[in-house]
Write a protein that holds these residues in place. Structure first.
Motif, PDB file in Angstrom:
ATOM      1  N   GLY A 296       0.821  -1.211   0.000  1.00  0.00           N
ATOM      2  CA  GLY A 296       0.000   0.000   0.000  1.00  0.00           C
ATOM      3  C   GLY A 296       0.850   1.254   0.000  1.00  0.00           C
ATOM      4  O   GLY A 296       2.077   1.205   0.133  1.00  0.00           O
ATOM      5  N   SER A 297       0.181   2.402  -0.112  1.00  0.00           N
ATOM      6  CA  SER A 297       0.897   3.670  -0.207  1.00  0.00           C
ATOM      7  C   SER A 297       1.645   3.986   1.085  1.00  0.00           C
ATOM      8  O   SER A 297       2.583   4.747   1.103  1.00  0.00           O
ATOM      9  N   GLU A 298       1.217   3.369   2.201  1.00  0.00           N
ATOM     10  CA  GLU A 298       1.885   3.609   3.475  1.00  0.00           C
ATOM     11  C   GLU A 298       3.037   2.626   3.686  1.00  0.00           C
ATOM     12  O   GLU A 298       3.711   2.650   4.699  1.00  0.00           O
ATOM     13  N   GLY A 299       3.259   1.736   2.704  1.00  0.00           N
ATOM     14  CA  GLY A 299       4.415   0.844   2.747  1.00  0.00           C
ATOM     15  C   GLY A 299       4.141  -0.523   3.350  1.00  0.00           C
ATOM     16  O   GLY A 299       5.004  -1.385   3.343  1.00  0.00           O
ATOM     17  N   TYR A 300       2.949  -0.742   3.869  1.00  0.00           N
ATOM     18  CA  TYR A 300       2.625  -2.045   4.449  1.00  0.00           C
ATOM     19  C   TYR A 300       2.229  -3.037   3.349  1.00  0.00           C
ATOM     20  O   TYR A 300       1.824  -2.643   2.256  1.00  0.00           O
ATOM     21  N   ILE A 301       2.309  -4.334   3.704  1.00  0.00           N
ATOM     22  CA  ILE A 301       1.782  -5.341   2.791  1.00  0.00           C
ATOM     23  C   ILE A 301       0.279  -5.410   3.061  1.00  0.00           C
ATOM     24  O   ILE A 301      -0.148  -5.636   4.185  1.00  0.00           O
ATOM     25  N   ARG A 302      -0.496  -5.167   2.041  1.00  0.00           N
ATOM     26  CA  ARG A 302      -1.941  -5.043   2.281  1.00  0.00           C
ATOM     27  C   ARG A 302      -2.758  -5.420   1.058  1.00  0.00           C
ATOM     28  O   ARG A 302      -3.687  -4.735   0.659  1.00  0.00           O
ATOM     29  N   GLY A 303      -2.380  -6.503   0.432  1.00  0.00           N
ATOM     30  CA  GLY A 303      -3.131  -6.898  -0.741  1.00  0.00           C
ATOM     31  C   GLY A 303      -2.806  -8.323  -1.083  1.00  0.00           C
ATOM     32  O   GLY A 303      -2.302  -9.074  -0.246  1.00  0.00           O
ATOM     33  N   ALA A 304      -3.095  -8.703  -2.314  1.00  0.00           N
ATOM     34  CA  ALA A 304      -2.859 -10.075  -2.729  1.00  0.00           C
ATOM     35  C   ALA A 304      -2.479 -10.101  -4.194  1.00  0.00           C
ATOM     36  O   ALA A 304      -3.029  -9.368  -5.011  1.00  0.00           O
ATOM     37  N   SER A 305      -1.524 -10.964  -4.488  1.00  0.00           N
ATOM     38  CA  SER A 305      -1.139 -11.193  -5.878  1.00  0.00           C
ATOM     39  C   SER A 305      -2.276 -11.901  -6.608  1.00  0.00           C
ATOM     40  O   SER A 305      -2.649 -11.541  -7.718  1.00  0.00           O
ATOM     41  N   GLY A 306      -2.847 -12.915  -5.947  1.00  0.00           N
ATOM     42  CA  GLY A 306      -4.026 -13.604  -6.485  1.00  0.00           C
ATOM     43  C   GLY A 306      -3.795 -14.111  -7.892  1.00  0.00           C
ATOM     44  O   GLY A 306      -2.731 -14.636  -8.211  1.00  0.00           O
ATOM     45  N   GLY A 307      -4.793 -13.935  -8.742  1.00  0.00           N
ATOM     46  CA  GLY A 307      -4.646 -14.362 -10.128  1.00  0.00           C
ATOM     47  C   GLY A 307      -4.229 -13.219 -11.040  1.00  0.00           C
ATOM     48  O   GLY A 307      -4.328 -13.326 -12.260  1.00  0.00           O
ATOM     49  N   HIS A 308      -3.780 -12.109 -10.442  1.00  0.00           N
ATOM     50  CA  HIS A 308      -3.516 -10.898 -11.231  1.00  0.00           C
ATOM     51  C   HIS A 308      -2.528 -11.160 -12.361  1.00  0.00           C
ATOM     52  O   HIS A 308      -2.824 -10.939 -13.539  1.00  0.00           O
ATOM     53  N   SER A 309      -1.330 -11.649 -12.001  1.00  0.00           N
ATOM     54  CA  SER A 309      -0.306 -11.838 -13.040  1.00  0.00           C
ATOM     55  C   SER A 309      -0.639 -13.037 -13.936  1.00  0.00           C
ATOM     56  O   SER A 309      -0.275 -13.048 -15.113  1.00  0.00           O
ATOM     57  N   ASP A 310      -1.325 -14.035 -13.374  1.00  0.00           N
ATOM     58  CA  ASP A 310      -1.715 -15.215 -14.168  1.00  0.00           C
ATOM     59  C   ASP A 310      -2.646 -14.820 -15.305  1.00  0.00           C
ATOM     60  O   ASP A 310      -2.435 -15.174 -16.466  1.00  0.00           O
ATOM     61  N   THR A 311      -3.687 -14.086 -14.954  1.00  0.00           N
ATOM     62  CA  THR A 311      -4.694 -13.739 -15.958  1.00  0.00           C
ATOM     63  C   THR A 311      -4.135 -12.707 -16.932  1.00  0.00           C
ATOM     64  O   THR A 311      -4.389 -12.781 -18.131  1.00  0.00           O
ATOM     65  N   ALA A 312      -3.344 -11.749 -16.406  1.00  0.00           N
ATOM     66  CA  ALA A 312      -2.768 -10.731 -17.289  1.00  0.00           C
ATOM     67  C   ALA A 312      -1.888 -11.389 -18.349  1.00  0.00           C
ATOM     68  O   ALA A 312      -1.894 -10.990 -19.515  1.00  0.00           O
ATOM     69  N   SER A 313      -1.131 -12.422 -17.936  1.00  0.00           N
ATOM     70  CA  SER A 313      -0.217 -13.042 -18.899  1.00  0.00           C
ATOM     71  C   SER A 313      -0.984 -13.832 -19.960  1.00  0.00           C
ATOM     72  O   SER A 313      -0.514 -13.993 -21.077  1.00  0.00           O
ATOM     73  N   GLY A 314      -2.175 -14.318 -19.602  1.00  0.00           N
ATOM     74  CA  GLY A 314      -2.918 -15.142 -20.549  1.00  0.00           C
ATOM     75  C   GLY A 314      -3.820 -14.358 -21.482  1.00  0.00           C
ATOM     76  O   GLY A 314      -4.080 -14.785 -22.604  1.00  0.00           O
ATOM     77  N   ALA A 315      -4.299 -13.198 -21.016  1.00  0.00           N
ATOM     78  CA  ALA A 315      -5.358 -12.505 -21.754  1.00  0.00           C
ATOM     79  C   ALA A 315      -4.838 -11.818 -23.013  1.00  0.00           C
ATOM     80  O   ALA A 315      -3.712 -11.345 -23.060  1.00  0.00           O
ATOM     81  N   LYS A 316      -5.707 -11.764 -24.026  1.00  0.00           N
ATOM     82  CA  LYS A 316      -5.375 -10.975 -25.217  1.00  0.00           C
ATOM     83  C   LYS A 316      -5.499  -9.491 -24.901  1.00  0.00           C
ATOM     84  O   LYS A 316      -4.847  -8.662 -25.514  1.00  0.00           O
ATOM     85  N   LEU A 317      -6.402  -9.161 -23.972  1.00  0.00           N
ATOM     86  CA  LEU A 317      -6.588  -7.764 -23.578  1.00  0.00           C
ATOM     87  C   LEU A 317      -6.685  -7.693 -22.049  1.00  0.00           C
ATOM     88  O   LEU A 317      -7.652  -8.170 -21.459  1.00  0.00           O
ATOM     89  N   THR A 318      -5.663  -7.116 -21.415  1.00  0.00           N
ATOM     90  CA  THR A 318      -5.686  -6.902 -19.966  1.00  0.00           C
ATOM     91  C   THR A 318      -6.002  -5.439 -19.707  1.00  0.00           C
ATOM     92  O   THR A 318      -5.239  -4.556 -20.114  1.00  0.00           O
ATOM     93  N   VAL A 319      -7.144  -5.197 -19.065  1.00  0.00           N
ATOM     94  CA  VAL A 319      -7.570  -3.837 -18.761  1.00  0.00           C
ATOM     95  C   VAL A 319      -7.379  -3.614 -17.266  1.00  0.00           C
ATOM     96  O   VAL A 319      -7.936  -4.345 -16.451  1.00  0.00           O
ATOM     97  N   VAL A 320      -6.580  -2.642 -16.892  1.00  0.00           N
ATOM     98  CA  VAL A 320      -6.447  -2.296 -15.475  1.00  0.00           C
ATOM     99  C   VAL A 320      -7.318  -1.077 -15.206  1.00  0.00           C
ATOM    100  O   VAL A 320      -7.225  -0.072 -15.917  1.00  0.00           O
ATOM    101  N   VAL A 321      -8.203  -1.221 -14.217  1.00  0.00           N
ATOM    102  CA  VAL A 321      -9.088  -0.104 -13.859  1.00  0.00           C
ATOM    103  C   VAL A 321      -8.723   0.391 -12.465  1.00  0.00           C
ATOM    104  O   VAL A 321      -8.574  -0.398 -11.541  1.00  0.00           O
ATOM    105  N   CYS A 322      -8.546   1.684 -12.319  1.00  0.00           N
ATOM    106  CA  CYS A 322      -8.337   2.272 -10.986  1.00  0.00           C
ATOM    107  C   CYS A 322      -8.525   3.774 -11.072  1.00  0.00           C
ATOM    108  O   CYS A 322      -8.387   4.364 -12.140  1.00  0.00           O
ATOM    109  N   PRO A 323      -8.868   4.381  -9.928  1.00  0.00           N
ATOM    110  CA  PRO A 323      -8.941   5.844  -9.918  1.00  0.00           C
ATOM    111  C   PRO A 323      -7.533   6.418 -10.059  1.00  0.00           C
ATOM    112  O   PRO A 323      -6.562   5.737  -9.743  1.00  0.00           O
ATOM    113  N   SER A 324      -7.425   7.651 -10.550  1.00  0.00           N
ATOM    114  CA  SER A 324      -6.091   8.219 -10.763  1.00  0.00           C
ATOM    115  C   SER A 324      -5.441   8.597  -9.432  1.00  0.00           C
ATOM    116  O   SER A 324      -4.235   8.699  -9.344  1.00  0.00           O
TER     117      SER A 324
END
Lengths: 519, 95
Positions: free
Chosen positions: A392-420
């Motif tokens: 996280g922005s405060e430097g702590y570990i606060r999330g999960a890798s999950g299937g993020h890199s797995d699906t991104a590597s497989g998809a023809k189109l990887t769309v990342v959505v987030c607020p700016s």
């Protein structure tokens, strides 16, 4: 040594071993075989009609040869309602077992009570996809001597069958099971849907305990986990807090910001060139990602497009789309709400899949390889499109890798959505704090302030420009956002490494340094 | 100037800030309790904005509590101005 993304990776870490630097998303897979051998799974023997049922979890653990330095594994299908991980560690701690390696498929807020065991040496190593809350904070501040290993869902399977994670004891909560250990999460009062992440644990652990609060007459079907891998069966009053395991249906966000981002993302998908009959689709369950499904559903109806399958974390929204006939099939490795369990149990086009089939890179092809479009979130993304979903922005570990890199590597189109930006912190950085997913596998970033296309994908950019979408250069957007928020002061870190982030193929994509405690 | 009454503005929502103002007895000066979820990244500018605004209103004998959850600068300024005006009973219109 530097990896191909310019991150400094040590050659060796005490307690983990030799590290191989990341060299590109498909670099290791291209040659078509893996040098790492598959280790044999343990063989066991049971006599006809021998009973596996134990009176208590404690008795089952005593029968499972608990010892110092053992590796204990869990699945996280009970999400934040899990109570058995903490109970198991309490029992092992009371037995005086030390130096445990914890290999849970993920860790949540509900696992905060094990923090004292990290401090007192009961738990000394952790493999997990995600770490959050108090554990994430303590680990970032250096509570463990040996760095934690963050893996993807697919990478975890690889780590287990190549022997990087050698499981001595797997504890598998199930919402229904029989006396032989056939088990499922698809029915029972604590139903949680797919049990896909635990399948590999059952196959490879030296001892496997199935714990249920719902012992059914033999046989328990479906055989999500089958008896030939199960040593012990324990019946308890409750496997977890049902209100936190799975409730009702997942609702689409009402946040105007998330809806705007989702609408733009749906426009991107529509005009990307991949929104075609028979397309395969995956969305996350979080805010903007799930909302993309809402807009895509409308577009599919309007254009009469019918898709092939949806994959991944399955929500009631995916089930609705299946029932509407918009997709042919759901492949479900993890279910997000109570309605999903019902569909998984009763609809033969809603198929439970193990993590190996979902995302393991070291086999003849996982289903993530067949994705056309995936929509993913981000804690941070940088101007090279590398994504951080772990610190996280405060430097702590606060999330999960999950299937993020797995699906991104497989998809023809990887769309990342987030607020700016979020809570004044810009999300688009010159350099993300921790890389989980490499930029080469991210095609497009969608924020409320504009859409940025990875310069590697020129044709996509042309398609989107032709459709009149608001395309910005990512460096320009980064500066635009900094102007609004002000440039944040830097966090301070020491040289000590507290975490390593494995890419799905087992190479090291980044490391996490110890955060200096703020004064 | 010193506050006439206790006043507040803002919310505890993300990207907002809440200010609470209380009058203190004469010659107490300023008592500031400032916290922010982004203190590490923006603490310096957050503190500076508050002090500058209190200076420009020549506020004294004031107890100010600020709890920030990542508000942008214009939000911080608007919320603090509102809290000050309310504490001085200068509110007009919808203030």
């Amino acid at each position: 040594m530097l990896n191909s993304l310019g991150r400094e990776i040590p050659e060796y870490i005490e307690g983990i071993g030799k590290l191989e630097p990341f060299q590109g998303a498909l670099a290791k897979l291209r040659k078509g075989w893996m040098d790492e051998p598959t280790i044999p799974a343990p063989n066991r023997a049971y006599l006809p009609h021998q009973s596996k049922v134990c009176k208590s979890l404690e008795e089952a653990i005593i029968r499972s040869n608990p010892h110092n330095g053992m590796t204990v594994s869990f699945h996280h299908h009970l999400r934040n309602g899990d109570i058995l991980l903490v109970q198991t560690l309490n029992i092992l701690h009371n037995m005086g077992i030390r130096e445990i390696t914890l290999a849970s498929s993920s860790l949540n807020e509900c696992h905060d009570p094990i923090l004292p065991y990290l401090i007192d040496g009961t738990v000394t190593r952790i493999f997990s996809s995600g770490i959050r809350n108090q554990l994430g904070r303590a680990i970032a501040l250096g509570v463990l001597e040996t760095p934690v290993v963050i893996h993807s869902h697919g990478g975890r399977v690889r780590s287990i069958h190549t022997g990087k994670i050698k499981i001595d004891l797997a504890v598998i909560p199930a919402s229904a099971a029989d006396c032989e250990g056939n088990a499922t999460g698809s029915h029972g009062k604590s139903a949680f849907g797919s049990i896909g992440y635990a399948v590999i644990d059952a196959r490879y652990a030296k001892e496997v305990i199935v714990v249920t609060d719902n012992l059914v007459d033999y046989p328990c079907i479906p055989l999500s986990i089958s008896q030939n891998f199960i040593d012990h069966v324990v019946v308890v009053d409750s496997i977890g807090d049902a209100s936190k395991i799975a409730t009702g249906t997942t609702r689409i966000t009402k946040s105007p910001m998330d809806l705007r981002i989702a609408k733009l993302a749906a426009d991107v998908i529509e005009h990307s060139g991949f929104f075609l009959p028979g397309f395969a689709f995956q969305v996350g369950a979080g805010g903007a990602s799930l909302a993309v499904a809402k807009f895509i559903r409308e577009k599919m109806r309007d254009k009469g497009i019918k898709g092939s399958f949806m994959l991944g974390g399955i929500t009631s929204y995916c089930v609705d789309m299946l029932n509407d006939g918009l997709f042919e099939t759901l492949f479900d490795v993890q279910s997000f709400d109570a309605v999903v369990s019902n569909s998984l149990l009763n609809n033969r086009r809603h198929i439970e899949i193990p993590a190996a089939l979902y995302a393991n890179p070291f086999n003849c092809g996982c289903i993530t390889n067949k994705i056309d479009v995936v929509v993913l979130g981000a804690l941070e993304i940088d101007v090279d499109f590398n994504v951080n979903v772990i610190t996280g922005s405060e430097g702590y570990i606060r999330g999960a890798s999950g299937g993020h890199s797995d699906t991104a590597s497989g998809a023809k189109l990887t769309v990342v959505v987030c607020p700016s930006f979020r809570g004044r912190i810009p999300i688009i950085k010159k350099r993300v704090h921790t890389i989980v997913t490499p930029g080469e596998t991210v095609h497009v970033l969608v924020t409320e302030r504009g859409i940025c296309v990875n310069p590697l994908y020129k044709e996509l950019e042309e398609n989107l420009r032709r459709a009149g979408l608001n395309i910005k250069e990512i460096h320009d957007l980064e500066i635009e956002v900094d102007t609004i928020t002000g440039i944040p002061g830097p966090l301070e870190y020491t040289d000590k490494i507290v975490g390593i982030v494995e890419y799905r193929d087992g190479t090291i994509i980044d490391v996490i340094h110890q955060l200096k405690e703020r004064v | 100037m010193k506050p006439k009454i206790a006043a507040q503005s803002g919310t505890f929502e993300s990207s907002d800030v809440i200010f609470l103002i209380e009058p203190l007895p004469d010659n107490s000066g300023r008592k500031l309790e400032i916290s922010s979820t982004v203190m590490q990244q923006y603490g310096e500018s957050f503190n500076r904005i508050i002090v500058e605004m209190l200076d420009s209103w020549q506020m004294t004998d004031i107890h100010l509590i600020a709890k920030d959850k990542g508000a942008l600068e214009p939000t911080i300024k608007a919320r603090l101005e509102t809290a000050i005006k309310r504490s001085l009973e200068q509110q007009e219109g919808t203030l």
